[in-house]
Design a protein around this motif. Structure first.
Motif, PDB file in Angstrom:
ATOM      1  N   SER A 235       0.868  -1.175   0.000  1.00 39.72           N
ATOM      2  CA  SER A 235       0.000   0.000   0.000  1.00 39.72           C
ATOM      3  C   SER A 235       0.904   1.225   0.000  1.00 39.72           C
ATOM      4  O   SER A 235       1.879   1.280   0.748  1.00 39.72           O
ATOM      5  CB  SER A 235      -0.905   0.013   1.235  1.00 39.72           C
ATOM      6  N   ALA A 236       0.572   2.208  -0.841  1.00 42.49           N
ATOM      7  CA  ALA A 236       1.454   3.368  -0.958  1.00 42.49           C
ATOM      8  C   ALA A 236       0.648   4.607  -1.331  1.00 42.49           C
ATOM      9  O   ALA A 236      -0.453   4.526  -1.871  1.00 42.49           O
ATOM     10  CB  ALA A 236       2.538   3.118  -2.006  1.00 42.49           C
ATOM     11  N   SER A 237       1.225   5.743  -1.035  1.00 37.29           N
ATOM     12  CA  SER A 237       0.652   7.030  -1.427  1.00 37.29           C
ATOM     13  C   SER A 237       1.796   7.994  -1.685  1.00 37.29           C
ATOM     14  O   SER A 237       2.930   7.776  -1.247  1.00 37.29           O
ATOM     15  CB  SER A 237      -0.275   7.570  -0.336  1.00 37.29           C
ATOM     16  N   VAL A 238       1.478   9.073  -2.403  1.00 37.87           N
ATOM     17  CA  VAL A 238       2.482  10.091  -2.696  1.00 37.87           C
ATOM     18  C   VAL A 238       1.853  11.450  -2.433  1.00 37.87           C
ATOM     19  O   VAL A 238       0.668  11.662  -2.689  1.00 37.87           O
ATOM     20  CB  VAL A 238       2.979   9.968  -4.155  1.00 37.87           C
ATOM     21  N   CYS A 239       2.666  12.362  -1.913  1.00 39.92           N
ATOM     22  CA  CYS A 239       2.118  13.612  -1.410  1.00 39.92           C
ATOM     23  C   CYS A 239       3.090  14.756  -1.676  1.00 39.92           C
ATOM     24  O   CYS A 239       4.301  14.614  -1.478  1.00 39.92           O
ATOM     25  CB  CYS A 239       1.880  13.471   0.091  1.00 39.92           C
ATOM     26  N   LEU A 240       2.572  15.867  -2.148  1.00 40.08           N
ATOM     27  CA  LEU A 240       3.330  17.115  -2.177  1.00 40.08           C
ATOM     28  C   LEU A 240       3.128  17.792  -0.837  1.00 40.08           C
ATOM     29  O   LEU A 240       1.999  18.109  -0.451  1.00 40.08           O
ATOM     30  CB  LEU A 240       2.835  18.013  -3.312  1.00 40.08           C
ATOM     31  N   LEU A 241       4.202  17.979  -0.110  1.00 35.58           N
ATOM     32  CA  LEU A 241       4.145  18.460   1.267  1.00 35.58           C
ATOM     33  C   LEU A 241       4.885  19.784   1.370  1.00 35.58           C
ATOM     34  O   LEU A 241       6.042  19.886   0.964  1.00 35.58           O
ATOM     35  CB  LEU A 241       4.794  17.422   2.189  1.00 35.58           C
ATOM     36  N   VAL A 346      -2.104  11.682  -3.267  1.00 36.35           N
ATOM     37  CA  VAL A 346      -2.729  10.610  -4.041  1.00 36.35           C
ATOM     38  C   VAL A 346      -2.477   9.293  -3.319  1.00 36.35           C
ATOM     39  O   VAL A 346      -1.314   8.949  -3.054  1.00 36.35           O
ATOM     40  CB  VAL A 346      -2.164  10.536  -5.476  1.00 36.35           C
ATOM     41  N   ARG A 347      -3.556   8.564  -2.993  1.00 36.36           N
ATOM     42  CA  ARG A 347      -3.424   7.231  -2.391  1.00 36.36           C
ATOM     43  C   ARG A 347      -3.829   6.171  -3.414  1.00 36.36           C
ATOM     44  O   ARG A 347      -4.860   6.295  -4.080  1.00 36.36           O
ATOM     45  CB  ARG A 347      -4.322   7.081  -1.158  1.00 36.36           C
ATOM     46  N   HIS A 348      -3.031   5.140  -3.498  1.00 35.43           N
ATOM     47  CA  HIS A 348      -3.321   4.020  -4.389  1.00 35.43           C
ATOM     48  C   HIS A 348      -4.352   3.110  -3.722  1.00 35.43           C
ATOM     49  O   HIS A 348      -4.166   2.677  -2.585  1.00 35.43           O
ATOM     50  CB  HIS A 348      -2.028   3.248  -4.664  1.00 35.43           C
TER      51      HIS A 348
END
Length: 454
Positions: A235-241, A346-348
């Motif tokens: 499980s993975a997600s990507v984020c602009l922080l 964005v969460r997968h």
């Protein structure tokens, strides 16, 4: 109103705006929300909840519920508000791999206790969220692609319904009410206790990888390609922080844009390292905290804030994430955008999150949503900020499912037509019929409300 009579029935505090403890009892995590009920009942157990619900029904008042305050989005003016923080019972059956929690338990307590036994649960990203409120909204967490939504593994619930009765509800005893409770939060009663399954998660490979903001385009485009082949165990997600230059922020992240990739892999460590390697190859990380972790350290995957703050949020669901969608995200929140946001994530989804559970429930987004998209800002909800977020989310409309996920629905999402987007048309009709049977007067309406059928 006969408050004296209510106070004789309730063990916990019964407060009105004239009481000094009133404001403290109504504290929330999201400081943009201010509760102003007529009466607050600090419930210590099911009997206090029953007394509060009966009092509200007798006076024609709605009932609101406040646990940890993360999901507080609907004004509570004119209501009887029940706080559950004193209901902290927690029991884990190690051999049966189940947990039973009362309505005031937060994930941090359960994570700690389960971790000592080599067990894990389907908690969310934040350890300060209430277990029951999160699960009633669906429950999307770091191990979702492997095991599904938290709601998929509920065994039973003790719920006080609109008539003030305490019922133990299972899929066998009342399949309609059981189905309706899971995926609608507080629309059908006050769930005072819940039993659900745990999993053999002693450890996992995961954590956060922070890369410089100038690599955001490479990170997001790699992510959209990478997810096509990852196993369900990942499980993975990507984020602009974009965090402020504040003392509570780790020094390397202060006042700068970074791309934060979060991983939670339930498999061999060497395989996890292989899966993460393409992101590490993009450039020198600002922080690399991806390693083998005990389940008790699961909060490190997202590193969500734990202190109350004012937060303004928007979200949607995506059926796909093509290059054009990624470019849109980068245009609104990437390098040089000067976006008034702290995060764009964005969460997968997919995996077990896309499959029907063994016991049906009303979590209806699983059919065609492949990604969740979420933006947040810290500060008051000004028109400029709200309009920016709406424009950002609206720009992704060509790739959305048209549906919504209840735990990611907020103050601006309470219109009946918007609430209906969390469900299929058939399920929404069924929910309204169950509502008619169990709460015909719509006592439980301080929420993303499902009105009873006519």
């Amino acid at each position: 109103m006969n408050l004296a009579g209510l106070r004789t029935e309730v063990i916990g505090p019964v407060l009105t705006p004239d009481d000094d403890a009133y404001a403290q009892e109504l504290s929330t995590f999201n400081l943009t929300v201010r509760h102003t009920p007529l009466v607050v009942v600090g419930a210590t157990g099911p009997s206090d909840v029953q007394a509060a619900v009966r009092f509200a029904a007798a006076h024609g008042l709605p009932v609101a519920v406040l646990a940890a305050g993360h999901g507080s989005t609907t004004p509570s003016a004119g209501s009887v508000l029940i706080t559950t923080r004193r209901m902290t019972g927690l029991n884990i059956d190690e051999s049966g791999r189940t947990a039973r929690v009362e309505a005031g338990v937060r994930w941090a307590e359960l994570i700690e206790q389960a971790g000592k036994l080599g067990l894990g649960a389907l908690n969310g990203s934040s350890p300060t969220v209430s277990v029951i409120g999160y699960t009633l909204g669906g429950g999307l967490g770091p191990f979702g692609r492997k095991y599904g939504y938290a709601a998929d593994h509920v065994r039973s619930m003790d719920v006080v319904t609109a008539d003030g009765e305490l019922r133990t509800v299972t899929a066998q005893s009342d399949p309609d009410l059981f189905w309706a409770l899971l995926g609608t939060k507080g629309n059908f009663g006050v769930v005072v206790a819940m039993e659900f399954g745990l999993f053999p998660i002693a450890s996992f490979y995961g954590g956060g990888l922070f890369l410089p903001g100038e690599l955001a385009g490479d990170v997001f485009h790699l992510f959209r390609e990478w997810v096509a082949d990852v196993p369900d165990e990942m499980s993975a997600s990507v984020c602009l922080l974009n965090l402020p230059p504040a003392p509570f922020v780790p020094e390397p992240l202060r006042g700068r844009l970074v791309a934060h990739i979060r991983f939670a892999f339930l498999g061999d460590v060497a395989e996890g390292e292989r899966l993460v390697a393409p992101f590490r190859a993009l450039g020198e990380p600002v922080i690399d905290a991806v390693t083998e972790l005990p389940y008790a350290a699961v909060a490190a995957v997202h590193s969500d804030p734990v202190d109350p703050m004012p937060v303004v949020e928007q979200a949607t669901l995506l059926r796909e994430l093509p290059a054009e969608a990624v470019d849109t995200i980068l245009r609104f929140a990437g390098p040089g955008s000067d976006a008034p946001l702290v995060m764009a994530e964005v969460r997968h989804l997919g995996g077990a999150l896309a499959r029907p559970p063994a016991t049906p429930n009303a979590v209806e987004i699983r059919h065609d949503a492949r990604f969740s998209f979420f933006v947040a800002a810290v500060g008051p909800p000004t028109d400029d900020l709200t309009n920016y977020q709406r424009a950002f989310v609206g720009a992704l409309d060509p790739w959305t499912t048209g549906r919504r996920y209840l735990n990611f629905m907020f103050a601006g999402d309470t219109a009946p037509a918007t609430v209906a987007l969390a469900y299929t048309d058939e399920s929404f009709r069924r929910l309204r019929e169950v509502k008619r049977r169990h709460d015909p007067s719509n006592v439980f309406r301080i929420n993303h409300n499902i009105e009873p059928a006519a």
